[in-house]
Design an enzyme around this catalytic site. Structure first.
Site, PDB file in Angstrom:
ATOM      1  N   GLU A 199      -1.624 -17.002  -9.703  1.00 51.52           N
ATOM      2  CA  GLU A 199      -0.512 -16.285 -10.324  1.00 51.52           C
ATOM      3  C   GLU A 199       0.851 -16.728  -9.786  1.00 51.52           C
ATOM      4  O   GLU A 199       1.888 -16.179 -10.179  1.00 51.52           O
ATOM      5  CB  GLU A 199      -0.697 -14.779 -10.119  1.00 51.52           C
ATOM      6  CG  GLU A 199      -1.962 -14.250 -10.798  1.00 51.52           C
ATOM      7  CD  GLU A 199      -2.101 -12.737 -10.699  1.00 51.52           C
ATOM      8  OE1 GLU A 199      -1.155 -12.081 -10.227  1.00 51.52           O
ATOM      9  OE2 GLU A 199      -3.161 -12.220 -11.106  1.00 51.52           O
ATOM     10  N   TYR A 245       0.839  -1.207   0.000  1.00 51.25           N
ATOM     11  CA  TYR A 245       0.000   0.000   0.000  1.00 51.25           C
ATOM     12  C   TYR A 245       0.874   1.257   0.000  1.00 51.25           C
ATOM     13  O   TYR A 245       0.601   2.206  -0.751  1.00 51.25           O
ATOM     14  CB  TYR A 245      -0.923  -0.002   1.225  1.00 51.25           C
ATOM     15  CG  TYR A 245      -1.937  -1.120   1.229  1.00 51.25           C
ATOM     16  CD1 TYR A 245      -3.149  -0.998   0.540  1.00 51.25           C
ATOM     17  CD2 TYR A 245      -1.708  -2.298   1.922  1.00 51.25           C
ATOM     18  CE1 TYR A 245      -4.085  -2.018   0.542  1.00 51.25           C
ATOM     19  CE2 TYR A 245      -2.641  -3.325   1.943  1.00 51.25           C
ATOM     20  CZ  TYR A 245      -3.832  -3.177   1.242  1.00 51.25           C
ATOM     21  OH  TYR A 245      -4.745  -4.203   1.244  1.00 51.25           O
ATOM     22  N   ASN A 289     -12.532  -0.389  -5.847  1.00 51.02           N
ATOM     23  CA  ASN A 289     -12.183  -0.744  -7.227  1.00 51.02           C
ATOM     24  C   ASN A 289     -13.379  -1.343  -7.963  1.00 51.02           C
ATOM     25  O   ASN A 289     -13.870  -2.407  -7.582  1.00 51.02           O
ATOM     26  CB  ASN A 289     -11.026  -1.755  -7.198  1.00 51.02           C
ATOM     27  CG  ASN A 289     -10.578  -2.196  -8.580  1.00 51.02           C
ATOM     28  OD1 ASN A 289     -10.956  -1.619  -9.595  1.00 51.02           O
ATOM     29  ND2 ASN A 289      -9.759  -3.232  -8.613  1.00 51.02           N
ATOM     30  N   CYS A 305      -6.364  -5.447  -7.807  1.00 47.53           N
ATOM     31  CA  CYS A 305      -6.199  -5.039  -6.417  1.00 47.53           C
ATOM     32  C   CYS A 305      -5.819  -6.210  -5.520  1.00 47.53           C
ATOM     33  O   CYS A 305      -5.339  -6.000  -4.399  1.00 47.53           O
ATOM     34  CB  CYS A 305      -7.452  -4.339  -5.906  1.00 47.53           C
ATOM     35  SG  CYS A 305      -8.993  -5.225  -6.172  1.00 47.53           S
ATOM     36  N   HIS A 306      -5.979  -7.453  -6.006  1.00 48.59           N
ATOM     37  CA  HIS A 306      -5.523  -8.609  -5.220  1.00 48.59           C
ATOM     38  C   HIS A 306      -4.001  -8.638  -5.100  1.00 48.59           C
ATOM     39  O   HIS A 306      -3.466  -9.345  -4.240  1.00 48.59           O
ATOM     40  CB  HIS A 306      -6.023  -9.915  -5.847  1.00 48.59           C
ATOM     41  CG  HIS A 306      -5.578 -10.147  -7.257  1.00 48.59           C
ATOM     42  ND1 HIS A 306      -6.216  -9.573  -8.334  1.00 48.59           N
ATOM     43  CD2 HIS A 306      -4.547 -10.875  -7.770  1.00 48.59           C
ATOM     44  CE1 HIS A 306      -5.615  -9.957  -9.451  1.00 48.59           C
ATOM     45  NE2 HIS A 306      -4.593 -10.735  -9.134  1.00 48.59           N
TER      46      HIS A 306
END
Length: 211
Positions: free
Chosen positions: A203, A145, A168, A176-177
């Site tokens: 991912e 952040y 979002n 945003c993950h």
């Protein structure tokens, strides 16, 4: 309650309704993290909604009707026989491409979305942060952040970055993950922490669960 009935119910926490009516269409493809509602305007993908079972999808469609100022555009289906299919409106074309790329992402074939995006459901600082995130935090990486606040030239705004992530309108596509706590914590997530863990595992950032 039907979608039509929900259209008359207004969430008191929403911003003012939009007055400039805009053509849009929506669909709910199934994914490994549950059904996602995708909505697109003539400009591009405008919203992604997690956990879009019937009730959640109906509420999301009703909110979009109010914010975009018009009913969704029916998406034409291919004509039967030899007759030519009707031309799809531009919003339907954007929607079809969004569905295709989202399905490809979950099949682990797409590592970067190349979709036209409609940013009209976010403004100001939130939009700046989300654009930075979409452009410069690629698949398989994470950002803190505070780091994201620094990147947009607002080093004192780490908490505001968290608010931006929570608002979002385009999760998964605007990732945003991938935003986590600087101390190593996973951080919050509007779609739920299990959903965030699933996306990060997809991912390769987190290990996949054994069971």
């Amino acid at each position: 309650m039907t979608i039509a009935e929900r259209q008359t119910q207004r969430d008191p926490h929403e911003g003012p309704e939009r007055r400039d009516a805009r053509a849009w269409a929506w669909a709910v493809p199934a994914t490994p993290i549950g059904p996602l509602l995708l909505a697109a305007t003539d400009e591009g993908l405008v919203q992604v909604v997690f956990h879009a079972e019937e009730k959640m999808a109906a509420e999301a469609v009703a909110r979009l009707i109010r914010r975009l100022g018009t009913e969704p555009t029916p998406v034409p289906s291919p004509a039967s026989g030899t007759a030519a299919a009707p031309a799809a409106p531009r919003c339907a074309e954007h929607l079809a491409e969004a569905v295709r790329q989202v399905e490809s992402y979950f099949a682990e074939d797409t590592k970067a979305f190349t979709l036209a995006l409609d940013w009209s459901l976010t403004t100001g600082f939130n939009r700046r942060v989300l654009r930075e995130l979409a452009a410069h935090v690629p698949y398989g990486t994470v950002v803190g952040y505070q780091d994201l606040a620094d990147r947009v030239g607002e080093p004192g705004a780490a908490r505001a970055v968290g608010v931006a992530m929570g608002s979002n309108p385009l999760p998964v596509v605007v990732p945003c993950h991938r935003v986590v706590e600087s101390g190593g914590g996973i951080g919050g997530f509007g779609g739920g922490l299990e959903t965030k863990r699933s996306l990060l595992a997809l991912e390769g950032v987190l290990p996949r669960p054994l069971f």
